[in-house]
Enzyme design. Structure first.
Site, PDB file in Angstrom:
ATOM      1  N   TYR A 157       0.838  -1.212   0.000  1.00  9.79           N
ATOM      2  CA  TYR A 157       0.000   0.000   0.000  1.00  9.79           C
ATOM      3  C   TYR A 157       0.872   1.260   0.000  1.00  9.79           C
ATOM      4  O   TYR A 157       0.654   2.184  -0.789  1.00  9.79           O
ATOM      5  CB  TYR A 157      -0.901  -0.032   1.236  1.00  9.79           C
ATOM      6  CG  TYR A 157      -1.897   1.103   1.310  1.00  9.79           C
ATOM      7  CD1 TYR A 157      -3.059   1.078   0.544  1.00  9.79           C
ATOM      8  CD2 TYR A 157      -1.673   2.201   2.132  1.00  9.79           C
ATOM      9  CE1 TYR A 157      -3.979   2.120   0.605  1.00  9.79           C
ATOM     10  CE2 TYR A 157      -2.581   3.246   2.202  1.00  9.79           C
ATOM     11  CZ  TYR A 157      -3.730   3.197   1.440  1.00  9.79           C
ATOM     12  OH  TYR A 157      -4.635   4.241   1.497  1.00  9.79           O
TER      13      TYR A 157
HETATM   14  N1  LIG Z   1      -9.951   5.677   4.579  1.00 10.08           N
HETATM   15  C1  LIG Z   1      -8.665   5.842   4.877  1.00 10.08           C
HETATM   16  O1  LIG Z   1      -8.211   5.650   6.011  1.00 10.08           O
HETATM   17  C2  LIG Z   1      -7.707   6.324   3.822  1.00 10.08           C
HETATM   18  C3  LIG Z   1      -6.497   6.918   4.218  1.00 10.08           C
HETATM   19  C4  LIG Z   1      -5.606   7.348   3.244  1.00 10.08           C
HETATM   20  C5  LIG Z   1      -5.919   7.180   1.905  1.00 10.08           C
HETATM   21  N2  LIG Z   1      -7.106   6.589   1.554  1.00 10.08           N
HETATM   22  C6  LIG Z   1      -7.383   6.399   0.138  1.00 10.08           C
HETATM   23  O2  LIG Z   1      -8.588   7.046  -0.187  1.00 10.08           O
HETATM   24  C7  LIG Z   1      -9.244   6.338  -1.227  1.00 10.08           C
HETATM   25  C8  LIG Z   1     -10.685   6.058  -0.837  1.00 10.08           C
HETATM   26  O3  LIG Z   1     -10.678   5.282   0.347  1.00 10.08           O
HETATM   27  P1  LIG Z   1     -12.020   4.890   1.125  1.00 10.08           P
HETATM   28  O4  LIG Z   1     -11.692   4.886   2.549  1.00 10.08           O
HETATM   29  O5  LIG Z   1     -13.159   5.698   0.620  1.00 10.08           O
HETATM   30  O6  LIG Z   1     -12.164   3.361   0.640  1.00 10.08           O
HETATM   31  P2  LIG Z   1     -13.466   2.443   0.410  1.00 10.08           P
HETATM   32  O7  LIG Z   1     -12.987   1.042   0.504  1.00 10.08           O
HETATM   33  O8  LIG Z   1     -14.580   2.865   1.296  1.00 10.08           O
HETATM   34  O9  LIG Z   1     -13.880   2.785  -1.108  1.00 10.08           O
HETATM   35  C9  LIG Z   1     -13.082   2.401  -2.182  1.00 10.08           C
HETATM   36  C10 LIG Z   1     -13.953   2.250  -3.418  1.00 10.08           C
HETATM   37  O10 LIG Z   1     -13.089   1.890  -4.526  1.00 10.08           O
HETATM   38  C11 LIG Z   1     -13.730   0.876  -5.282  1.00 10.08           C
HETATM   39  N3  LIG Z   1     -12.729   0.052  -5.968  1.00 10.08           N
HETATM   40  C12 LIG Z   1     -11.743  -0.684  -5.394  1.00 10.08           C
HETATM   41  N4  LIG Z   1     -11.046  -1.335  -6.336  1.00 10.08           N
HETATM   42  C13 LIG Z   1     -11.582  -0.991  -7.535  1.00 10.08           C
HETATM   43  C14 LIG Z   1     -11.294  -1.351  -8.874  1.00 10.08           C
HETATM   44  N5  LIG Z   1     -10.314  -2.229  -9.179  1.00 10.08           N
HETATM   45  N6  LIG Z   1     -12.032  -0.809  -9.882  1.00 10.08           N
HETATM   46  C15 LIG Z   1     -13.040   0.041  -9.570  1.00 10.08           C
HETATM   47  N7  LIG Z   1     -13.366   0.405  -8.316  1.00 10.08           N
HETATM   48  C16 LIG Z   1     -12.645  -0.110  -7.309  1.00 10.08           C
HETATM   49  C17 LIG Z   1     -14.495   0.044  -4.238  1.00 10.08           C
HETATM   50  O11 LIG Z   1     -15.519  -0.741  -4.831  1.00 10.08           O
HETATM   51  C18 LIG Z   1     -15.005   1.128  -3.289  1.00 10.08           C
HETATM   52  O12 LIG Z   1     -16.275   1.600  -3.685  1.00 10.08           O
HETATM   53  C19 LIG Z   1      -8.401   5.086  -1.493  1.00 10.08           C
HETATM   54  O13 LIG Z   1      -7.546   5.304  -2.571  1.00 10.08           O
HETATM   55  C20 LIG Z   1      -7.609   4.935  -0.207  1.00 10.08           C
HETATM   56  O14 LIG Z   1      -6.394   4.252  -0.423  1.00 10.08           O
HETATM   57  C21 LIG Z   1      -7.990   6.173   2.487  1.00 10.08           C
END
Ligand SMILES: NC(=O)c1ccc[n+]([C@@H]2O[C@H](COP(=O)([O-])OP(=O)(O)OC[C@H]3O[C@@H](n4cnc5c(N)ncnc54)[C@H](O)[C@@H]3O)[C@@H](O)[C@H]2O)c1
Length: 250
Positions: A157
């Site tokens: 990651y």
């Molecule tokens: N929530 C956190 O703590 C956090 C912290 C830092 C960064 N992020 C980043 O923010 C972004 C959003 O995170 P989140 O917490 O909303 O995650 P989440 O898991 O709630 O949502 C992610 C979405 O991406 C979609 N997805 C995943 N793989 C896919 C693919 N191959 N093709 C199409 N869609 C796909 C999933 O279906 C889901 O709807 C991510 O990139 C995550 O790495 C999140």
């Protein structure tokens, strides 16, 4: 709440079916944009589209972002539905679970790189030519503080998000004279369903690193992401904006 002017803009949000992407979609619609949600989860996509429809025009595109042909098709479909793509927000991402580098299996490592780094490369590759035609565009990549600092037990990651920061910096420079600005944000932990894929020990570790001593709210992420998606963001490109509650030191 400040008003972000996205009047008449068409915004693609990958991973928009839930979590941070969904919060971004909500605020984008409230800011006058039309929104295309791109996500692989068809059921959740349909549900979110129905929920958001009261706020404005929302289309839903089921797409596996690591599939080049599917991304090209989603791009054509979105341009046909919305008339343009003014903003691309690369929000889809996965954690791949937690483990030391030597414990994580190669296929898991590759999948995280594929979704978190190759996916945004493919969406940029498909959408930038449309933005060049329009002479306008804003791209925001959702990286992570893990990409700057390297979280233990999340090397896949952390590496994918460091790669996404590199992509942002290169592409930003390539497009600097084209009125297409490319930036990244680096959130610390936000309590979304992505937590289901991490160990409690890892979640506790992330919280312990945040000086504000709380999780980021998806709406807080949405406000910075959408300011970077607006015309008000005019002299920042290839840059990385912090969303870590004081954790990041650069
Ligand atoms: N929530 C956190 O703590 C956090 C912290 C830092 C960064 N992020 C980043 O923010 C972004 C959003 O995170 P989140 O917490 O909303 O995650 P989440 O898991 O709630 O949502 C992610 C979405 O991406 C979609 N997805 C995943 N793989 C896919 C693919 N191959 N093709 C199409 N869609 C796909 C999933 O279906 C889901 O709807 C991510 O990139 C995550 O790495 C999140």
């Amino acid at each position: 709440m400040n008003r972000i002017d996205l009047e008449g803009r068409a915004v693609v949000i990958t991973g928009g079916a839930r979590g941070i992407g969904y919060a971004v979609a909500q605020r984008a619609l409230q800011s006058g944009a039309s929104v295309a949600l791109w996500d692989v989860d068809g059921e959740r996509l349909a549900h979110s589209q129905r929920e958001l429809a009261a706020l404005g025009k929302v289309s839903a595109v089921m797409v596996e972002l690591t599939d080049e042909a599917a991304v090209a098709k989603a791009t054509a479909q979105t341009v046909a539905d919305h008339g343009s793509i003014d903003v691309l927000i690369n929000c889809a991402g996965i954690t791949g679970g937690n483990g030391t580098t030597w414990e994580l299996a190669p296929d898991v490592w590759r999948r995280v790189i594929d979704v978190n780094l190759i996916g945004p490369y493919l969406t940029c590759r498909a959408i930038v030519p449309q933005m060049l035609k329009q002479g306008y565009g804003r791209i925001v990549n959702i990286a992570s503080v893990a990409g700057k600092e390297g979280n233990p037990n999340a090397s896949h990651y952390s590496a994918s998000k460091a790669g996404l920061i590199g992509l942002t910096k290169s592409l930003g420079k390539e497009l600097a004279t084209k009125n297409i600005l490319v930036n990244a944000v680096t959130p610390a932990a936000a309590k979304t369903e992505i937590f289901d894929s991490m160990s409690q020990q890892h979640i506790d570790y992330m919280l312990s690193k945040i000086p504000m001593n709380r999780f980021l709210l998806p709406e807080e992420a949405a406000s910075l992401i959408l300011w970077l998606s607006s015309e008000d963001c005019a002299f920042s490109t290839g840059s990385v904006f912090d969303l870590s509650g004081g954790r990041a030191t650069y």
